[in-house]
Each structure stands twice: as structure tokens, then as C-alpha cells.
Design a protein around this motif. Structure first.
Motif, mmCIF file in Angstrom:
data_model
loop_
_atom_site.group_PDB
_atom_site.id
_atom_site.type_symbol
_atom_site.label_atom_id
_atom_site.label_comp_id
_atom_site.label_asym_id
_atom_site.label_seq_id
_atom_site.Cartn_x
_atom_site.Cartn_y
_atom_site.Cartn_z
ATOM 1 N N ILE A 198 0.869 -1.176 0.000
ATOM 2 C CA ILE A 198 0.000 0.000 0.000
ATOM 3 C C ILE A 198 0.906 1.226 0.000
ATOM 4 O O ILE A 198 1.968 1.226 0.632
ATOM 5 C CB ILE A 198 -0.926 -0.010 1.229
ATOM 6 N N LEU A 199 0.492 2.279 -0.688
ATOM 7 C CA LEU A 199 1.362 3.439 -0.875
ATOM 8 C C LEU A 199 0.656 4.746 -0.558
ATOM 9 O O LEU A 199 -0.539 4.912 -0.831
ATOM 10 C CB LEU A 199 1.841 3.478 -2.335
ATOM 11 N N THR A 200 1.402 5.673 0.019
ATOM 12 C CA THR A 200 0.976 7.063 0.090
ATOM 13 C C THR A 200 2.162 7.939 -0.277
ATOM 14 O O THR A 200 3.325 7.572 -0.046
ATOM 15 C CB THR A 200 0.435 7.433 1.487
ATOM 16 N N ARG A 267 2.899 2.650 -9.775
ATOM 17 C CA ARG A 267 2.495 1.581 -10.703
ATOM 18 C C ARG A 267 2.505 0.216 -10.023
ATOM 19 O O ARG A 267 1.665 -0.642 -10.307
ATOM 20 C CB ARG A 267 3.429 1.571 -11.913
ATOM 21 N N ARG A 268 3.440 0.001 -9.099
ATOM 22 C CA ARG A 268 3.587 -1.318 -8.473
ATOM 23 C C ARG A 268 2.757 -1.491 -7.199
ATOM 24 O O ARG A 268 2.642 -2.601 -6.678
ATOM 25 C CB ARG A 268 5.068 -1.580 -8.193
ATOM 26 N N ALA A 269 2.209 -0.381 -6.697
ATOM 27 C CA ALA A 269 1.390 -0.476 -5.482
ATOM 28 C C ALA A 269 0.050 -1.140 -5.788
ATOM 29 O O ALA A 269 -0.487 -1.022 -6.890
ATOM 30 C CB ALA A 269 1.163 0.911 -4.897
ATOM 31 N N LYS A 270 -0.490 -1.835 -4.810
ATOM 32 C CA LYS A 270 -1.803 -2.448 -4.986
ATOM 33 C C LYS A 270 -2.913 -1.440 -4.724
ATOM 34 O O LYS A 270 -3.988 -1.500 -5.317
ATOM 35 C CB LYS A 270 -1.962 -3.642 -4.049
ATOM 36 N N LEU A 271 -2.628 -0.491 -3.815
ATOM 37 C CA LEU A 271 -3.627 0.511 -3.444
ATOM 38 C C LEU A 271 -2.921 1.784 -3.007
ATOM 39 O O LEU A 271 -1.927 1.733 -2.287
ATOM 40 C CB LEU A 271 -4.507 -0.013 -2.306
ATOM 41 N N GLU A 287 -2.203 11.068 -10.291
ATOM 42 C CA GLU A 287 -1.027 10.383 -10.839
ATOM 43 C C GLU A 287 -1.067 8.886 -10.565
ATOM 44 O O GLU A 287 -0.691 8.066 -11.409
ATOM 45 C CB GLU A 287 0.244 11.013 -10.265
ATOM 46 N N SER A 288 -1.544 8.520 -9.387
ATOM 47 C CA SER A 288 -1.673 7.103 -9.063
ATOM 48 C C SER A 288 -2.644 6.412 -10.021
ATOM 49 O O SER A 288 -2.368 5.316 -10.519
ATOM 50 C CB SER A 288 -2.155 6.941 -7.620
ATOM 51 N N LEU A 289 -3.766 7.049 -10.289
ATOM 52 C CA LEU A 289 -4.762 6.483 -11.204
ATOM 53 C C LEU A 289 -4.206 6.372 -12.621
ATOM 54 O O LEU A 289 -4.457 5.387 -13.322
ATOM 55 C CB LEU A 289 -6.027 7.342 -11.196
ATOM 56 N N ILE A 290 -3.426 7.377 -13.044
ATOM 57 C CA ILE A 290 -2.799 7.331 -14.364
ATOM 58 C C ILE A 290 -1.862 6.130 -14.457
ATOM 59 O O ILE A 290 -1.766 5.469 -15.496
ATOM 60 C CB ILE A 290 -2.032 8.637 -14.656
ATOM 61 N N CYS A 291 -1.183 5.830 -13.356
ATOM 62 C CA CYS A 291 -0.256 4.686 -13.318
ATOM 63 C C CYS A 291 -0.979 3.347 -13.226
ATOM 64 O O CYS A 291 -0.340 2.293 -13.260
ATOM 65 C CB CYS A 291 0.698 4.825 -12.133
ATOM 66 N N GLY A 292 -2.303 3.397 -13.118
ATOM 67 C CA GLY A 292 -3.085 2.162 -13.088
ATOM 68 C C GLY A 292 -3.345 1.612 -11.710
ATOM 69 O O GLY A 292 -3.820 0.484 -11.565
ATOM 70 N N THR A 293 -3.036 2.393 -10.671
ATOM 71 C CA THR A 293 -3.242 1.933 -9.300
ATOM 72 C C THR A 293 -4.485 2.574 -8.696
ATOM 73 O O THR A 293 -4.582 3.807 -8.635
ATOM 74 C CB THR A 293 -2.019 2.268 -8.424
#
Length: 364
Positions: A198-200, A267-271, A287-293
């Protein structure tokens, strides 16, 4: 004569507003405009194309009774620079970013339309949730009868409803994002052994509420590690470390520090999780959504509810540890879908067309 735009900003530091200025400058530059950036303070931490003209006023704050004279001096200096550029070029628009830049421009009479861009929720960021008659009056005087752009609808509503500002023109203009560049950078490797986490991402400051995130993550009691990208004052970092130790999370929480390329981590984070008390728009969420997360967030003023419009259940009340914890568990197991149609509103090509439309509307 060349078609020209001018950006005026308090500085070219690494803050979100400054990054937006540089991204907009790049966008106009790549579209054939001649671009000038005027920075009030002599600070530059961002990479800027050589084709963009940078002018620094080297602002030094005056003390005591000399402060207003100092402000007047830099106000006149700024106006002389702009007038010189206007004599040499057809200036399509002047954009003031941040409050002090708008103050120095003041009631500057220009041949070109002047836009004042607001990046923050003033009720939270400027008043800090408190009432202040002096600050209310100062802000009304600054923005009344001005052309205003806000980076979220929430900011516009705050300005109109809470401060009773009467602008000449007001429009929400979302920050632009270079989708292709972000996706390309996201393919770079990262130095982290865990395959899922998980990322912030956010600087260590009070309003980002890393404390709420840590409490919610502890309560979630999940196996996925939590990665925190960001930096800040030493005392804030030490406070986080102490809290991580107190919650017995030293083996599960990784303070990754500042990352020049956070997209590879996104990109590598699950959430992705945002726990802020307030935002202007929240670039990292987009940016997270653009990376697909997929992402979850507090429903803070302002921005997240305008970004996650297709997944309102991914929003939790500000400061609500229990609800944020519940969402961490729920969406780490079943990540919310990313609506590409919603996301396309932030594409730089779309944003440029909107800018050119409003410039044409207000040209005279």
C-alpha cells in the motif's frame, strides 16, 4: 510577433503549485508559444526546458515600516518587466500563481488578460479553520473583480460562498498531466523487495495526516506493507518514526524518503491511500490512477470527490480512523475500478484546449 504567455509565481521550489506552473509552461512551450516564467523569489529546484525564459526578481522581505516600501518596489519591478515583454510580443495571457504573485500584480492594467490561479482551499490553508476578519477582507480585496482560475470546483465554491468574493470571471481549470510521460516513467524499476504494498505520497506536514493513516493501517491489521514516500522537517519525520515504533509497525511500514520518480512506485502499489485534512486538488491521487493503481481517500476539501466521482464509497470522512481502516481492508482485497473517461479530464491536451478557449474569450 510571437504568441506569448507569462507565468508569475512566488518561486520555483518543489511544491505542488510550482510543479503545475512548470508543467503548464512546458505545455504552452511545446504548443508553439513563447513562454516566460517570472519567479518572485530566487529559488529553483525544478527542471525547466531551456526554451523557456526564466526571470527572477530576487525578492528580499522588508522589515517593519519598510515592508510596504519593499513590496511597492517589487510590484513596480514586476510591472516593468511585463510591460517590456508586452512591447516586444503579443502576450496572449498572464497567469499569476500563488497569493503573493497575485498581490504584486494587484490592479495591473495590462493589454493582455490576467488570470489569478488559486491552488488551495483558503478556508483551511489560509485561515486554518479559524475566523479572521482581517484575512477575509484581504482576500476579498485581492480577488474581487479579477479573472480567477481554480484547480478544483471545491476551491471555487469556498471562494464564492465562504469569502463572498465577486470575481469578474471564475472557472475551474484542473491541473494538466502528461499521461504518456507519467506512464513511461512508471516502467522504471524500484528498489523494494515486496511485490505488493500500500502506498501514500506526500510531504511530512500536519494537513497530510500521516498519523491518521498509521492508526488506520494499524487497525486494518493486514499483511501488505505500507510505503510512505515523502520528506519534511526533521521533527515531523521523528514524530512519524516514534509513532511507527509505538504501534509496533517497524517491520511493516517503510519510510522511503523523497523520490524524484514516484510513478514507478505508484504503478507497483496495490492501493494508493490519501489521508489529508485538505487539498487543493491532489495531484498524487490523479497520478496514481494514471499509473493504473486504484486509490482511496478522505473526502477532504477539496479535490478527492471530484477525482473519484465513480467510486464515492472509496471516500471516508476526514479524521475518521475507523472508516479509513475499513476502506483499506475492503479495497486492498477488491480494488475499485479506474474510470478512464473520468481520468481523461486531466489530460494535458484537454487542459490546453480549455486554456486557449478562455484566453480567446477574455482577449480584448
Amino acid at each position: 510577433m510571437n504568441k506569448t504567455v507569462i507565468f508569475v509565481t512566488d518561486s520555483l521550489g518543489s511544491g505542488g503549485a510550482q510543479q503545475v506552473v512548470v508543467e503548464l509552461a512546458r505545455l504552452f512551450d511545446s504548443s508553439g508559444y513563447r513562454v516566460h516564467i517570472i519567479a518572485i523569489k530566487n529559488e529553483c529546484k525544478l527542471t525547466i526546458p531551456k526554451s523557456i525564459d526564466i526571470i527572477c526578481l530576487n525578492f528580499k522581505k522588508g522589515l517593519g515600516i519598510y515592508r510596504w516600501l519593499t513590496d511597492l518596489y517589487y510590484c513596480q519591478k514586476l510591472r516593468k518587466i511585463i510591460r517590456k515583454i508586452e512591447r516586444q510580443n503579443h502576450v496572449a495571457a498572464i497567469f499569476a500563481h500563488e497569493m503573493f504573485s497575485s498581490f504584486l500584480l494587484g490592479n495591473f492594467k495590462s493589454k493582455s488578460p490576467v488570470f489569478h490561479t488559486i491552488h488551495t482551499n483558503y478556508s483551511e490553508g489560509y485561515l486554518n479553520g479559524k475566523k479572521s476578519g482581517r484575512r477575509f477582507k484581504k482576500l476579498r480585496k485581492l480577488y474581487n473583480q479579477k479573472n480567477i482560475l481554480t484547480v478544483s470546483e471545491g476551491i471555487a465554491n469556498d471562494l464564492l460562498n465562504n469569502f463572498k468574493v465577486f470575481p469578474k470571471f471564475i472557472q475551474t481549470m484542473y491541473n494538466p498531466f502528461d499521461f504518456e510521460n507519467i506512464k513511461e516513467l512508471s516502467l522504471n524499476p524500484i528498489d523494494f523487495k515486496e511485490e505488493e504494498f500500500i502506498l501514500t505520497v506526500g510531504r511530512f506536514s500536519k494537513e497530510k495526516r500521516h498519523d491518521i493513516l498509521l492508526k488506520a493501517y494499524w487497525a486494518a491489521n493486514i499483511s501488505l506493507p505500507l510505503v510512505i514516500i515523502g520528506d519534511g522537517p526533521i521533527y515531523e519525520k521523528e514524530h512519524l518514526k516514534e509513532m511507527i515504533e509505538t504501534l509496533d509497525l517497524t517491520e511493516k511500514v517503510y519510510l522511503a524518503g523523497f523520490k524524484k520518480n514516484p510513478y514507478a512506485w505508484m504503478r507497483r502499489a496495490k492501493l494508493f491511500v490519501l489521508s489529508s485534512d485538505f487539498e487543493g486538488l491532489s495531484n498524487v491521487l490523479i497520478e496514481s490512477l494514471i499509473c493504473g493503481t486504484p486509490a482511496i481517500s478522505t473526502n477532504c476539501p477539496s479535490g478527492p470527490s471530484e477525482i473519484l466521482i465513480s467510486t464515492p464509497d472509496a471516500l471516508s470522512p476526514v479524521g475518521d480512523v475507523e472508516k479509513l481502516s475499513y476502506n483499506i481492508v475492503k479495497f486492498s482485497k477488491n480494488p475499485p475500478e479506474i474510470n478512464q473517461a473520468d481520468l481523461s479530464r486531466f489530460d494535458s491536451k484537454t487542459i490546453l484546449k480549455q486554456y486557449e478557449s478562455y484566453i480567446a474569450e477574455l482577449s480584448f
